[in-house]
Design a protein around this motif. Structure first.
Motif, PDB file in Angstrom:
ATOM      1  N   GLY B  22     -30.479 -73.075 -33.934  1.00  0.00           N
ATOM      2  CA  GLY B  22     -31.742 -73.472 -34.546  1.00  0.00           C
ATOM      3  C   GLY B  22     -31.643 -74.141 -35.904  1.00  0.00           C
ATOM      4  O   GLY B  22     -32.664 -74.530 -36.455  1.00  0.00           O
ATOM      5  N   ALA B  66     -37.325 -74.472 -45.771  1.00  0.00           N
ATOM      6  CA  ALA B  66     -37.370 -73.391 -44.777  1.00  0.00           C
ATOM      7  C   ALA B  66     -38.771 -72.783 -44.673  1.00  0.00           C
ATOM      8  O   ALA B  66     -39.230 -72.434 -43.591  1.00  0.00           O
ATOM      9  CB  ALA B  66     -36.354 -72.309 -45.151  1.00  0.00           C
ATOM     10  N   GLN B  69     -40.899 -75.525 -42.783  1.00  0.00           N
ATOM     11  CA  GLN B  69     -40.454 -75.693 -41.401  1.00  0.00           C
ATOM     12  C   GLN B  69     -40.504 -74.396 -40.615  1.00  0.00           C
ATOM     13  O   GLN B  69     -40.410 -74.392 -39.403  1.00  0.00           O
ATOM     14  CB  GLN B  69     -39.013 -76.226 -41.393  1.00  0.00           C
ATOM     15  CG  GLN B  69     -38.899 -77.662 -41.885  1.00  0.00           C
ATOM     16  CD  GLN B  69     -39.367 -78.638 -40.824  1.00  0.00           C
ATOM     17  OE1 GLN B  69     -38.763 -78.752 -39.756  1.00  0.00           O
ATOM     18  NE2 GLN B  69     -40.457 -79.344 -41.100  1.00  0.00           N
ATOM     19  N   GLN B  70     -40.634 -73.311 -41.285  1.00  0.00           N
ATOM     20  CA  GLN B  70     -40.667 -71.975 -40.666  1.00  0.00           C
ATOM     21  C   GLN B  70     -39.441 -71.742 -39.803  1.00  0.00           C
ATOM     22  O   GLN B  70     -39.528 -71.241 -38.676  1.00  0.00           O
ATOM     23  CB  GLN B  70     -41.961 -71.789 -39.849  1.00  0.00           C
ATOM     24  CG  GLN B  70     -43.222 -71.952 -40.680  1.00  0.00           C
ATOM     25  CD  GLN B  70     -44.006 -70.656 -40.819  1.00  0.00           C
ATOM     26  OE1 GLN B  70     -44.117 -69.876 -39.874  1.00  0.00           O
ATOM     27  NE2 GLN B  70     -44.550 -70.407 -41.998  1.00  0.00           N
ATOM     28  N   ARG B  71     -38.301 -72.129 -40.337  1.00  0.00           N
ATOM     29  CA  ARG B  71     -37.033 -71.832 -39.652  1.00  0.00           C
ATOM     30  C   ARG B  71     -35.907 -71.882 -40.686  1.00  0.00           C
ATOM     31  O   ARG B  71     -36.073 -72.454 -41.760  1.00  0.00           O
ATOM     32  CB  ARG B  71     -36.753 -72.811 -38.526  1.00  0.00           C
ATOM     33  CG  ARG B  71     -36.555 -74.199 -38.963  1.00  0.00           C
ATOM     34  CD  ARG B  71     -35.896 -75.062 -37.894  1.00  0.00           C
ATOM     35  NE  ARG B  71     -35.835 -76.403 -38.446  1.00  0.00           N
ATOM     36  CZ  ARG B  71     -36.532 -77.426 -38.001  1.00  0.00           C
ATOM     37  NH1 ARG B  71     -37.325 -77.297 -36.955  1.00  0.00           N
ATOM     38  NH2 ARG B  71     -36.419 -78.590 -38.582  1.00  0.00           N
ATOM     39  N   GLU B 161     -33.249 -65.017 -39.592  1.00  0.00           N
ATOM     40  CA  GLU B 161     -34.611 -65.165 -39.045  1.00  0.00           C
ATOM     41  C   GLU B 161     -35.305 -63.884 -38.694  1.00  0.00           C
ATOM     42  O   GLU B 161     -36.525 -63.788 -38.748  1.00  0.00           O
ATOM     43  CB  GLU B 161     -34.523 -65.933 -37.715  1.00  0.00           C
ATOM     44  CG  GLU B 161     -34.443 -67.386 -37.806  1.00  0.00           C
ATOM     45  CD  GLU B 161     -34.513 -68.002 -36.430  1.00  0.00           C
ATOM     46  OE1 GLU B 161     -35.393 -68.847 -36.229  1.00  0.00           O
ATOM     47  OE2 GLU B 161     -33.677 -67.641 -35.564  1.00  0.00           O
ATOM     48  N   SER B 165     -37.416 -61.892 -42.520  1.00  0.00           N
ATOM     49  CA  SER B 165     -36.418 -62.952 -42.720  1.00  0.00           C
ATOM     50  C   SER B 165     -35.825 -62.870 -44.118  1.00  0.00           C
ATOM     51  O   SER B 165     -36.373 -62.223 -45.011  1.00  0.00           O
ATOM     52  CB  SER B 165     -37.068 -64.321 -42.537  1.00  0.00           C
ATOM     53  OG  SER B 165     -37.632 -64.442 -41.265  1.00  0.00           O
TER      54      SER B 165
END
Lengths: 582, 582
Positions: B22, B66, B69-71, B161, B165
């Motif tokens: 990811g 991050a 983008q939520q990752r 994640e 997180s």
């Protein structure tokens, strides 16, 4: 006792004891939780307080100041990530043995780890990078608590200074309300100027047997070498050259050794050993019988290869207290003794020891040849090397050259040959980062010495914020900015052969007009067009004071290829000398 | 296998597994030791690499990216103090639960702690601030080593994640030579798009008994409150308002709750609770029967006093996994469940529960009154509050408001009332530092969203270096710079009553013309003279793209005294409403 009385007396006596123990400067970054300490430092008549907003710059600024002043400097910030900004300079201070007393204000225990604002875990947050950590108790003004506060202050300063100096960390949990009351009677407490604890610390000295043990291993050596890496003890210079004279032995001197500058006899000084030892063929001709090193590992990579290729040569590393600073991992004889005392004992115990004059003379001839080669360049163009020679010639007594890492320190190694002037050469060579260099140079200039900073564009960008404190406190700094628009050192490394991603990942051109930001900080910026222009501007900067940035634009590929060309010529000529002397 | 084969395959498969797990973006700071990873990231077709020189800015940039983008985003730097520059952002990421995969290149073991250059102890250097630390083995290309490399990569991303997180740290000892050989066959290895490990992670859900247990405690409550602090889950918004509608219960919404923006029904939305609860007299009239909080602790200090003064009120804090984010330390009932699921269960289990309409109506009336009061100001002068309202009105769907800490976030709390636009409001509220804000805002803008950054002059100065990456990558950023020439928040604190050292220690005026440095970074700077001018300039900036800095000069004392005056008026009017509704 009221909360405010507890707070006021406790903090005041802590601060006063710092002063009594030798702290004369504190660098404070603004915040709310640090209020009691900040206000108390400001109230204390004898401690200079420097307010510096960016904590990362502040810590490097304090580090430069401590290096130049040769005594501990205190740092103060508020709770939260402010404390984390100190981490790079603390690590540098740890490895380069610079005393810092780091004071972090903190939320009190009940506000920790419960989602309270600006509250992080500050206990032992700098890990193994501080010599000592202590969390203070919540302020109180009982007799015991005041003794405790003074005791810790005294101990923290002593610990920072003693043996291999370094940073210490004290964390202060503080409850609101945070404002002390300076109208309370006799807040500074003790009237005596004594520090709370006394520290009468003897230096390490070898006894006769130990000295003889060492000398027995080398007494038949005719091809010996003394080498001095980065170090700041000015007495050591005299001691080393006295010993060198007795033994008629070459003294290889790193640029940060302090041995290249001053009025001492430089007949045995070998500054150009980096160039001399560059060629493997030449190194093979120069096998020594023994090596004695003072100071840290020199910057020269050829020198490191030289050591690596001679694992059977008796190799002594002299440290004042302790250390294992020998990266080739060959058998090393660590001598833990005050270096000046050790030199004196070597002179005293061994009157007859002398190197083969052919050996010593060969080193001197090679050194002279290399010096002449580098000076040969007639053109007015300013190469990275000539920037160094112009600085060397422009600097006067009591000046300081502060060198950036990466290319600048290597250029100083190659081109800053000896000078009669009493100057110091400094750098942040503990961890060799490109961070905080501007701030450290300004710290070194904070007490009035004229500092010239030789720095590349990437390092300059990294610590642009550092210029603010020079503006705010009217600290003079002359910057010779070598702008090759990116990471110059990488052009010398194997990565340069990989053109596909080179420019993005290693070249990293900034394309910035530094004149704009220099102007914002009230500095003067000029593009330097020739060697004469550089010389003029240096002298003008020293005379005028203020912030001066003299930018020299160079080309990375040209610089790398010019160096390679010169080294080839040097190699040819050196082999000739060696042939003649053999 | 040759050294180069070992190096190439190991690093390539590690990097590829990051991608498969990811990771789509890596922020790289230049260096030599990190060469194998840097070149491999650059070679990988599917990972974007962003080169950012200043490691402190880089880490905050990655954090902002991050968040938006939520990752997870990866970070890479070289050995030495470069790694220490990451520390502030890592701490922020830890407390605000933002996933980062931190990769630090390191000297190999034989070069540690022996005085080798740029070698520091990087093991566990971030202490308790990373969720996981692992030191990688020296690169090898055996089947086992390649499986290991993929396994660690996969696990690191999952750990960053999962659950709450946060940051993870992998340290890579690397031996020279450092250049991979991308001409080797099949370096990326596995053809399957599967990640090495799979993670099928169930959310926490309460069972019926647990839900009933909770509802039993509050079923008779008529004066209940829902509150949502900072959080980023957009589903939660819908769930909370659905529950609120069923219970006819006021929803107090922190500016970073994401609840103030969007097309949902805002009849029960209470944005102005900070102003409402400011007066102790008013708080005493508003004693609730129960409180349920989603998200972190709100920025509002009056709200914290409100909780402190009501220790006997059943107080529920809902967390998706775990946490203890309740700084008043009163008895708290922590509910560990996915919040949307919990809301749905409350609706399902308790059809009849409803607040006293007088209570709810009073909150709505008070909220409307405060909103009207703040909007009353007719003049064109741009106060710190009006800067917020102009931004709110200028922002469009998919825009982001990134708010600095200290005064900006409090102004956003007070003045950013609801909006129909689908916008996000973000900040670095884990540790609330003034560092790295510019970089995080640019990180949030890196994938195309229009970001407006509301920031004070001190925070802007602190992270000026952050602008470089916007220039280099053409990332748009609109900055509304509130320049009150120093630390505005301190004018509201008790320290302001100590004039003697105030200006130096707390006011800390910078006296910088920011236009110069903005220009250096290729941005456009303008002094904003009126509200209309600000509005125009905002719209122009959004349309044009690039870096725009709209500077609003305000006066700290005027601002503080204007606030105090307004609050007094508000207090009077609110007491009137309360009187009427009682």
């Amino acid at each position: 006792m009221s909360h405010q009385e507890n707070l006021t007396y406790y903090v005041a006596q802590f601060v006063d004891e710092l002063y009594q123990s030798g702290i004369k400067d504190v660098v404070i970054s603004p915040g709310s939780r640090s209020t009691p300490l900040a206000l108390t430092f400001a109230e204390h008549e004898h401690i200079n307080h420097w307010v510096n907003l960016d904590e990362r710059s502040s810590a490097f600024f304090a580090l430069g100041m401590a290096k130049e002043q040769q005594r501990p400097v205190a740092l103060l910030c508020t709770s939260g990530t402010a404390t984390a900004n100190y981490f790079p300079a603390i690590i540098e201070a740890f490895y380069s043995r610079v005393p810092l007393v780091v004071l972090t204000a903190d939320r009190p225990h009940e506000l920790r780890d419960v989602g309270a604002p600006q509250s992080i875990n500050q206990l032992k947050m700098y890990g193994d990078y501080v010599k000592w950590f202590h969390e203070m108790t919540i302020p109180e003004a009982t007799i015991q608590a005041l003794s405790y506060a003074r005791s810790i202050a005294s101990r923290a300063v002593a610990k920072a200074e003693s043996e291999n100096s370094g940073p210490v960390h004290l964390n202060f949990p503080l409850r609101e309300p945070l404002t002390p009351d300076f109208s309370l009677p006799n807040i500074w407490g003790r009237s005596s100027a004594d520090t709370y604890h006394h520290h009468i610390a003897g230096e390490r000295k070898l006894d006769s047997n130990q000295v003889n043990q060492i000398l027995t291993q080398i007494k038949d050596g005719k091809r010996g070498l003394l080498i001095c890496g980065p170090q700041t003890d000015l007495d050591v210079k005299q001691s080393i050259f006295t010993l060198a004279k007795h033994w008629n032995i070459p003294v290889l001197a790193d640029p940060l050794s302090q041995l290249r500058a001053g009025k001492h006899n430089k007949g045995l000084l070998i500054e150009c050993y980096d160039s001399i030892l560059k060629s493997e063929q030449i190194r093979n001709q120069l096998k020594p019988d023994f090596i004695i090193r003072f100071g840290a590992m020199p910057v020269s990579k050829p020198y490191m290869f030289f050591i690596k290729e001679n694992p059977d040569v008796p190799h002594f590393v002299v440290e004042s207290y302790e250390g294992y600073r020998e990266p080739t991992l060959h058998q090393t004889k660590y001598v833990y003794s005050d270096p000046s005392h050790f030199c004196a004992q070597c002179v005293e115990h061994n009157q007859g020891m002398e190197m083969d004059p052919v050996w010593t003379n060969m080193w001197v001839r090679m050194n002279d040849l290399v010096k002449a080669q580098w000076l040969e360049e007639e053109s007015e163009k300013v190469t990275e090397g000539h920037a160094v020679t112009e600085i060397k010639d422009a600097m006067k007594d009591q000046h300081i050259l502060f060198t950036g890492n990466s290319m600048p320190v290597r250029d100083v190694d190659t081109f800053f040959t000896s000078t009669e002037h009493d100057v110091q050469i400094m750098g942040n060579r503990g961890a060799n980062g490109i961070d905080g260099i501007v701030s450290s140079a300004i710290g070194a200039a904070s007490h009035g010495k004229k500092v010239t900073l030789l720095i590349g564009d990437l390092s300059f960008y990294h610590d642009l914020n550092g210029l603010l404190v020079a503006k705010q406190y009217g600290i003079d700094l002359t910057v010779v900015l070598i702008n090759n628009n990116g990471g110059g050192i990488f052009s010398f490394l194997p990565q340069a052969k990989e053109p596909k991603h080179f420019e993005v990942l290693f070249g990293t051109p900034l394309d910035l007009e530094f004149s704009k930001v220099v102007d914002m900080y009230g500095g003067h910026h000029v593009q330097v067009e020739s060697r004469q222009h550089l010389r003029q501007k240096l002298e003008h900067a020293y005379e005028q004071g203020g912030i001066h940035v003299l930018e020299v634009q160079t080309n990375r590929e040209e610089n790398a290829s010019w160096h390679r060309n010169e080294w080839q010529q040097i190699e040819t000529k050196l082999l000739q000398i060696i042939g003649e002397e053999s």
